[in-house]
Write a protein that holds these residues in place. Structure first.
Motif, PDB file in Angstrom:
ATOM      1  N   SER A 196       0.747  -1.177  -0.023  1.00 54.82           N
ATOM      2  CA  SER A 196      -0.110  -0.033   0.064  1.00 54.82           C
ATOM      3  C   SER A 196       0.814   1.323   0.132  1.00 54.82           C
ATOM      4  CB  SER A 196      -0.746  -0.071   1.143  1.00 54.82           C
ATOM      5  OG  SER A 196      -0.203   0.287   2.436  1.00 54.82           O
ATOM      6  N   GLY A 197       2.228   1.104   0.521  1.00 58.96           N
ATOM      7  CA  GLY A 197       3.001   2.307   0.600  1.00 58.96           C
ATOM      8  C   GLY A 197       2.763   3.069   1.710  1.00 58.96           C
ATOM      9  N   LYS A 198       1.574   2.787   2.591  1.00 55.06           N
ATOM     10  CA  LYS A 198       1.445   3.515   3.801  1.00 55.06           C
ATOM     11  C   LYS A 198       2.241   2.960   5.038  1.00 55.06           C
ATOM     12  CE  LYS A 198      -3.530   4.288   2.397  1.00 55.06           C
ATOM     13  NZ  LYS A 198      -4.790   3.936   2.770  1.00 55.06           N
ATOM     14  N   SER A 199       2.564   3.776   5.996  1.00 57.83           N
ATOM     15  CA  SER A 199       3.169   3.598   7.066  1.00 57.83           C
ATOM     16  C   SER A 199       2.250   2.976   8.100  1.00 57.83           C
ATOM     17  CB  SER A 199       3.781   4.767   7.961  1.00 57.83           C
ATOM     18  OG  SER A 199       2.667   5.680   8.355  1.00 57.83           O
ATOM     19  N   LYS A 200       2.887   2.040   9.075  1.00 54.22           N
ATOM     20  CA  LYS A 200       1.934   1.358   9.827  1.00 54.22           C
ATOM     21  C   LYS A 200       1.054   2.596  10.813  1.00 54.22           C
ATOM     22  CE  LYS A 200       5.030  -1.106  11.801  1.00 54.22           C
ATOM     23  NZ  LYS A 200       5.895  -2.413  12.626  1.00 54.22           N
ATOM     24  N   PRO A 201       1.442   3.746  11.560  1.00 52.20           N
ATOM     25  CA  PRO A 201       0.833   4.603  12.006  1.00 52.20           C
ATOM     26  C   PRO A 201      -0.253   5.075  11.108  1.00 52.20           C
ATOM     27  CG  PRO A 201       3.083   5.067  12.306  1.00 52.20           C
ATOM     28  CD  PRO A 201       3.082   4.110  11.398  1.00 52.20           C
ATOM     29  N   GLU A 206      -6.144   5.484  10.034  1.00 53.59           N
ATOM     30  CA  GLU A 206      -7.066   5.430   8.964  1.00 53.59           C
ATOM     31  C   GLU A 206      -8.268   4.058   9.307  1.00 53.59           C
ATOM     32  OE1 GLU A 206      -5.635   5.231   5.138  1.00 53.59           O
ATOM     33  OE2 GLU A 206      -4.732   7.173   5.184  1.00 53.59           O
ATOM     34  N   ALA A 207      -7.673   3.221   9.773  1.00 48.61           N
ATOM     35  CA  ALA A 207      -8.613   2.230  10.101  1.00 48.61           C
ATOM     36  C   ALA A 207      -9.251   2.309  11.378  1.00 48.61           C
ATOM     37  CB  ALA A 207      -7.959   0.587  10.122  1.00 48.61           C
ATOM     38  N   GLY A 208      -8.949   3.238  12.234  1.00 51.06           N
ATOM     39  CA  GLY A 208      -9.394   3.521  13.492  1.00 51.06           C
ATOM     40  C   GLY A 208      -9.045   2.792  14.620  1.00 51.06           C
ATOM     41  N   LEU A 258      -9.708  -3.076   7.693  1.00 50.49           N
ATOM     42  CA  LEU A 258      -8.170  -3.183   7.111  1.00 50.49           C
ATOM     43  C   LEU A 258      -8.308  -3.456   5.697  1.00 50.49           C
ATOM     44  CD1 LEU A 258      -6.541  -5.747   9.713  1.00 50.49           C
ATOM     45  CD2 LEU A 258      -5.708  -3.189   9.216  1.00 50.49           C
ATOM     46  N   ALA A 259      -9.343  -4.092   5.305  1.00 50.08           N
ATOM     47  CA  ALA A 259      -9.275  -4.250   3.547  1.00 50.08           C
ATOM     48  C   ALA A 259      -9.696  -2.952   3.146  1.00 50.08           C
ATOM     49  CB  ALA A 259     -10.547  -5.314   3.470  1.00 50.08           C
ATOM     50  N   SER A 260     -10.476  -2.115   3.535  1.00 44.90           N
ATOM     51  CA  SER A 260     -10.993  -0.657   3.157  1.00 44.90           C
ATOM     52  C   SER A 260      -9.930   0.221   3.080  1.00 44.90           C
ATOM     53  CB  SER A 260     -12.042  -0.018   3.802  1.00 44.90           C
ATOM     54  OG  SER A 260     -12.384   1.230   3.386  1.00 44.90           O
ATOM     55  N   THR A 261      -9.031   0.375   4.354  1.00 46.70           N
ATOM     56  CA  THR A 261      -7.913   1.078   4.321  1.00 46.70           C
ATOM     57  C   THR A 261      -6.703   0.911   3.321  1.00 46.70           C
ATOM     58  OG1 THR A 261      -8.138   1.291   6.676  1.00 46.70           O
ATOM     59  CG2 THR A 261      -5.972   1.948   5.978  1.00 46.70           C
ATOM     60  N   LEU A 262      -6.309  -0.750   3.111  1.00 53.19           N
ATOM     61  CA  LEU A 262      -5.582  -1.104   2.219  1.00 53.19           C
ATOM     62  C   LEU A 262      -6.070  -1.350   0.612  1.00 53.19           C
ATOM     63  CD1 LEU A 262      -4.057  -3.491   4.739  1.00 53.19           C
ATOM     64  CD2 LEU A 262      -3.016  -1.549   4.192  1.00 53.19           C
ATOM     65  N   ASN A 263      -7.415  -1.027   0.561  1.00 53.33           N
ATOM     66  CA  ASN A 263      -7.968  -1.172  -0.892  1.00 53.33           C
ATOM     67  C   ASN A 263      -7.683  -2.591  -1.322  1.00 53.33           C
ATOM     68  OD1 ASN A 263      -9.347  -0.170  -3.247  1.00 53.33           O
ATOM     69  ND2 ASN A 263      -7.285   0.327  -3.942  1.00 53.33           N
TER      70      ASN A 263
END
Length: 340
Positions: A196-201, A206-208, A258-263
């Protein structure tokens, strides 16, 4: 005694393992010692009569021991110990936040619980209503399964009822299969975050979730094992190498977030890629015959989907599966049902 009752890693000689939960963090030394003494009796009964290795926290991670484990480590340890057990036995004689937490962990994993308390003691209603409590045959009311004993001298009534309950339970379930199966959820999630290229934080925010919660989903067996190496606990009783999904146990809401956040699809997080590969060739063949995906799904859902999938997964069967499904679709188009 035919069994040794001291802490040791001899579980391979037992068919079953259980986690014995009770209050341990108590300021009253007399009450604490009484609970520990009863726990040892319970361990002896079930070891001898029910072929069960009893994991007793007071023998490994008791607060009175010299090892000063961090709260975060105790949570991970006790969660894994519950997850690696076939069932949980709960001493409810003294109210305990820890016992309540362990009860909910077991319930969330679908691990059956056998609970007992002295007949004169009150037990929290939320504990008595936990659906994982094992009941006698013919009832699904959790509170009916709790054992209330009266003999405070020799505990003969408790012994008899407890052994009987465990024996019934062992006839209704199978022992946990030890050994990780396939790629773990934590590995799939780690790869998904990296992709996803996103950091864990960022993913956590984003996932709440809290970042600590997300990190807990990334813990693998070897990492957890390394946490406890310095304490020497694993020399007494090593962590069973169970399927990590049982320990992690992310809920449906967590998976969706998680699925929504990670597309990505929830099925990809769950490791259902093999299903897509198994169906790929039959679907290609069906597409050439004009069968739509909607028609396939409708037929597969109404027919024996699992049997069809097993056939589809065989290298030599895709054409046979495609031909069979095509016949079902044609029958459906003509007003029949998949089972006609």
């Amino acid at each position: 005694m035919s069994r040794k009752l001291f802490p040791q890693d001899d579980r391979d000689s037992f068919d079953w393992q259980a986690y014995l939960s009770s209050a341990l963090t108590l300021p009253d030394a007399k009450t604490r010692d009484g609970i520990k003494a009863l726990n040892l009796r319970v361990k002896e009964w079930l070891t001898e009569a029910c072929d069960t290795f009893i994991y007793l926290p007071q023998e490994y991670s008791d607060p009175s021991r010299g090892d000063k484990m961090k709260p975060e480590e105790i949570y991970i340890l006790d969660r894994w110990r519950v997850a690696e057990s076939d069932f949980v036995v709960m001493n409810l004689d003294t109210p305990s936040f820890g016992v309540g937490q362990e009860a909910e962990i077991a319930c969330s994993m679908g691990i059956p619980i056998i609970a007992f308390h002295y007949d004169g003691n009150q037990v929290s209603r939320i504990i008595k209503g936990i659906p994982a409590l094992f009941t006698s045959e013919g009832t699904s009311k959790p509170s009916d399964g709790i054992i209330a004993y009266k003999d405070l001298q020799n505990y003969e009534d408790l012994k008899g009822e407890l052994i009987a309950a465990v024996t019934r339970l062992q006839k209704s379930i199978k022992p946990l299969t030890v050994g990780s199966i396939g790629t773990s959820f934590s590995s799939r999630l780690t790869r998904a975050i990296a992709k996803s290229g996103k950091s864990k934080p960022t993913v956590a925010k984003e996932a709440g979730f809290t970042e600590a919660f997300l990190n807990s989903l990334l813990h693998e067996y070897k990492f957890i094992e390394s946490i406890f190496e310095p304490y020497g606990l694993l020399k007494l009783c090593s962590l069973r190498n169970i399927p990590e999904e049982r320990y992690l146990n992310p809920g449906l809401w967590v998976l969706k977030r998680l699925a929504s956040t990670l597309n990505m699809r929830v099925s990809a997080l769950l490791g259902d890629e093999e299903i897509g590969r198994a169906w790929h060739e039959p679907l290609v063949l069906l597409g050439r015959k004009g069968v739509t995906l909607e028609e396939f799904v409708e037929v597969a859902n109404e027919a024996d989907y699992l049997l069809l999938h097993q056939k589809a997964a065989r290298n030599s069967a895709p054409q046979d599966v495609a031909d069979g499904i095509f016949a079902l679709v044609e029958n459906k188009r003509n007003g029949g049902t998949p089972r006609d």
